[in-house]
Design a protein around this motif. Sequence first.
Motif, mmCIF file in Angstrom:
data_model
loop_
_atom_site.group_PDB
_atom_site.id
_atom_site.type_symbol
_atom_site.label_atom_id
_atom_site.label_comp_id
_atom_site.label_asym_id
_atom_site.label_seq_id
_atom_site.Cartn_x
_atom_site.Cartn_y
_atom_site.Cartn_z
ATOM 1 N N ALA A 57 1.220 -1.880 0.487
ATOM 2 C CA ALA A 57 0.277 -0.308 -0.042
ATOM 3 C C ALA A 57 1.124 1.362 0.418
ATOM 4 N N PRO A 58 0.393 2.452 -0.621
ATOM 5 C CA PRO A 58 0.938 3.345 -0.641
ATOM 6 C C PRO A 58 0.682 4.239 0.750
ATOM 7 N N GLN A 59 1.095 5.355 0.832
ATOM 8 C CA GLN A 59 0.969 6.479 1.977
ATOM 9 C C GLN A 59 -0.714 6.938 1.107
ATOM 10 N N VAL A 60 -1.143 7.058 2.221
ATOM 11 C CA VAL A 60 -2.232 7.891 1.196
ATOM 12 C C VAL A 60 -2.937 9.414 2.715
ATOM 13 N N ASP A 116 -14.862 16.126 10.873
ATOM 14 C CA ASP A 116 -16.198 15.258 10.465
ATOM 15 C C ASP A 116 -15.565 13.542 10.346
ATOM 16 N N ASP A 117 -17.099 12.823 10.607
ATOM 17 C CA ASP A 117 -16.911 11.045 10.301
ATOM 18 C C ASP A 117 -15.589 11.057 9.849
ATOM 19 N N GLN A 118 -16.443 11.223 7.716
ATOM 20 C CA GLN A 118 -15.443 10.340 7.001
ATOM 21 C C GLN A 118 -13.730 10.710 7.546
ATOM 22 N N VAL A 119 -13.036 11.523 7.901
ATOM 23 C CA VAL A 119 -12.004 11.626 7.932
ATOM 24 C C VAL A 119 -11.267 10.788 9.347
ATOM 25 N N LEU A 120 -12.240 10.941 10.044
ATOM 26 C CA LEU A 120 -12.241 9.931 10.952
ATOM 27 C C LEU A 120 -11.539 7.802 10.536
ATOM 28 N N ARG A 121 -13.319 8.220 9.806
ATOM 29 C CA ARG A 121 -12.888 6.865 9.372
ATOM 30 C C ARG A 121 -11.920 6.469 7.952
ATOM 31 N N ALA A 122 -11.605 7.832 7.212
ATOM 32 C CA ALA A 122 -9.770 7.329 6.661
ATOM 33 C C ALA A 122 -9.050 6.745 7.539
ATOM 34 N N LEU A 123 -9.216 8.005 8.207
ATOM 35 C CA LEU A 123 -7.903 7.659 9.669
ATOM 36 C C LEU A 123 -7.195 6.364 10.398
ATOM 37 N N ARG A 124 -8.551 5.942 10.916
ATOM 38 C CA ARG A 124 -8.718 4.741 11.236
ATOM 39 C C ARG A 124 -8.302 3.500 9.978
ATOM 40 N N ALA A 125 -8.930 3.780 9.223
ATOM 41 C CA ALA A 125 -8.399 2.424 7.980
ATOM 42 C C ALA A 125 -7.084 3.275 7.681
ATOM 43 N N GLY A 126 -6.843 3.657 8.417
ATOM 44 C CA GLY A 126 -4.988 3.803 8.043
ATOM 45 C C GLY A 126 -4.590 4.696 7.376
ATOM 46 N N ALA A 127 -5.250 6.119 6.269
ATOM 47 C CA ALA A 127 -4.721 7.210 6.246
ATOM 48 C C ALA A 127 -3.198 7.597 7.148
ATOM 49 N N ALA A 128 -2.311 8.382 5.944
ATOM 50 C CA ALA A 128 -1.461 8.855 7.653
ATOM 51 C C ALA A 128 -1.583 10.092 8.189
ATOM 52 N N GLY A 129 -3.185 10.643 7.550
ATOM 53 C CA GLY A 129 -2.914 12.491 7.255
ATOM 54 C C GLY A 129 -4.562 13.114 6.359
ATOM 55 N N PHE A 130 -4.253 13.927 7.112
ATOM 56 C CA PHE A 130 -5.090 15.350 6.300
ATOM 57 C C PHE A 130 -4.882 16.062 5.864
ATOM 58 N N VAL A 132 12.738 5.245 21.458
ATOM 59 C CA VAL A 132 11.540 5.204 20.335
ATOM 60 C C VAL A 132 10.424 5.086 19.383
ATOM 61 N N LYS A 133 11.824 5.152 18.596
ATOM 62 C CA LYS A 133 10.951 4.383 17.045
ATOM 63 C C LYS A 133 11.091 3.060 17.294
ATOM 64 N N THR A 134 11.493 1.856 18.200
ATOM 65 C CA THR A 134 11.891 0.651 18.533
ATOM 66 C C THR A 134 10.539 0.449 18.760
ATOM 67 N N HIS A 135 10.187 1.180 20.309
ATOM 68 C CA HIS A 135 9.290 0.998 20.588
ATOM 69 C C HIS A 135 7.705 1.048 19.256
ATOM 70 N N VAL A 136 7.660 1.891 19.424
ATOM 71 C CA VAL A 136 6.412 2.264 18.192
ATOM 72 C C VAL A 136 5.922 1.249 16.787
ATOM 73 N N SER A 137 7.674 1.153 16.958
ATOM 74 C CA SER A 137 7.249 -0.427 15.086
ATOM 75 C C SER A 137 6.540 -1.653 16.050
ATOM 76 N N ARG A 138 7.138 -1.735 17.135
ATOM 77 C CA ARG A 138 6.726 -2.713 17.884
ATOM 78 C C ARG A 138 5.098 -3.120 18.140
ATOM 79 N N ILE A 139 5.138 -1.553 18.901
ATOM 80 C CA ILE A 139 3.290 -0.791 19.019
ATOM 81 C C ILE A 139 2.311 -1.503 17.897
ATOM 82 N N ASN A 190 -1.205 0.964 10.812
ATOM 83 C CA ASN A 190 -0.182 1.099 10.088
ATOM 84 C C ASN A 190 0.741 1.924 10.437
ATOM 85 N N ASN A 191 -0.194 2.889 10.516
ATOM 86 C CA ASN A 191 1.007 3.968 10.902
ATOM 87 C C ASN A 191 0.571 4.401 12.640
ATOM 88 N N ARG A 192 1.341 5.343 13.364
ATOM 89 C CA ARG A 192 0.925 6.447 14.311
ATOM 90 C C ARG A 192 -0.380 7.202 14.366
#
Length: 225
Positions: free
Chosen positions: A77-80, A89-103, A189-196, A203-205
């Motif tokens: 998957a590419p980053q979105v 709005d709810d659609q932005v939240l859903r997109a972030l939950r789906a793995g979008a890296a931001g907006f 910190v980066k190691t912990h984030v990767s493990r989480i 997908n992301n932070r």
Amino acid sequence: MTAIRLLLVDDDPLVRAGLSFMLGGADDIEIVGEAADGGEVEALVDRTRPDVVLMDIRMPAVDGLTATERLRAREDAPQVVVLTTFHADDQVLRALRAGAAGFVLKDTPPAEIIAAVRRVAAGDPVLSPAVTRQLMRHAAGTGPDTRRTRARDRIAVLNDREREVAVAVGRGLANAEIATGLFMSVATVKTHVSRILAKLDLNNRVQIALLAYDAGLLEEEREEH
């Protein structure tokens, strides 16, 4: 330097033309394709192999949310980055939950949109702490009551240190700030984030932040302080 390969997705040809003109002027960004609907995205991604997709959230046939969910389910998957006219709005939240890296908002200054594309290509989310807090407030009270229970069950697999890092990510802090606050190196910190990410199958932070919020960890931290 390898250029960032960018795919533009928006149903408005004027918006696409404006974005293409603006982003195409950056030396390190190459626009490899354009789509007018979310239904065209997967085939275009197969053909053009973009690093980042700039995705309009509202399109008449297949919207950006559905297209994002389909893309982020892929192994390669590419980053979105979601394009929207609303902060929260709810659609932005859903997109972030789906793995979008931001907006980014459609009226964001050109330099900031270019910076957002660069950040996401480098593996960083494009949500400032202020925007993260606004989204978290908007998320409060949405969805079924079982969301907190499910989130707490998932978070339970983390050890204490990972949980602390997850809370810090939820607060919108950068790695350097987390390192200072928790008395560890940035590399740790980066190691912990990767493990989480691996333990929670995320997908992301941004998704770590949303899950920490859903589980009530940010509220607990405020009560402790």
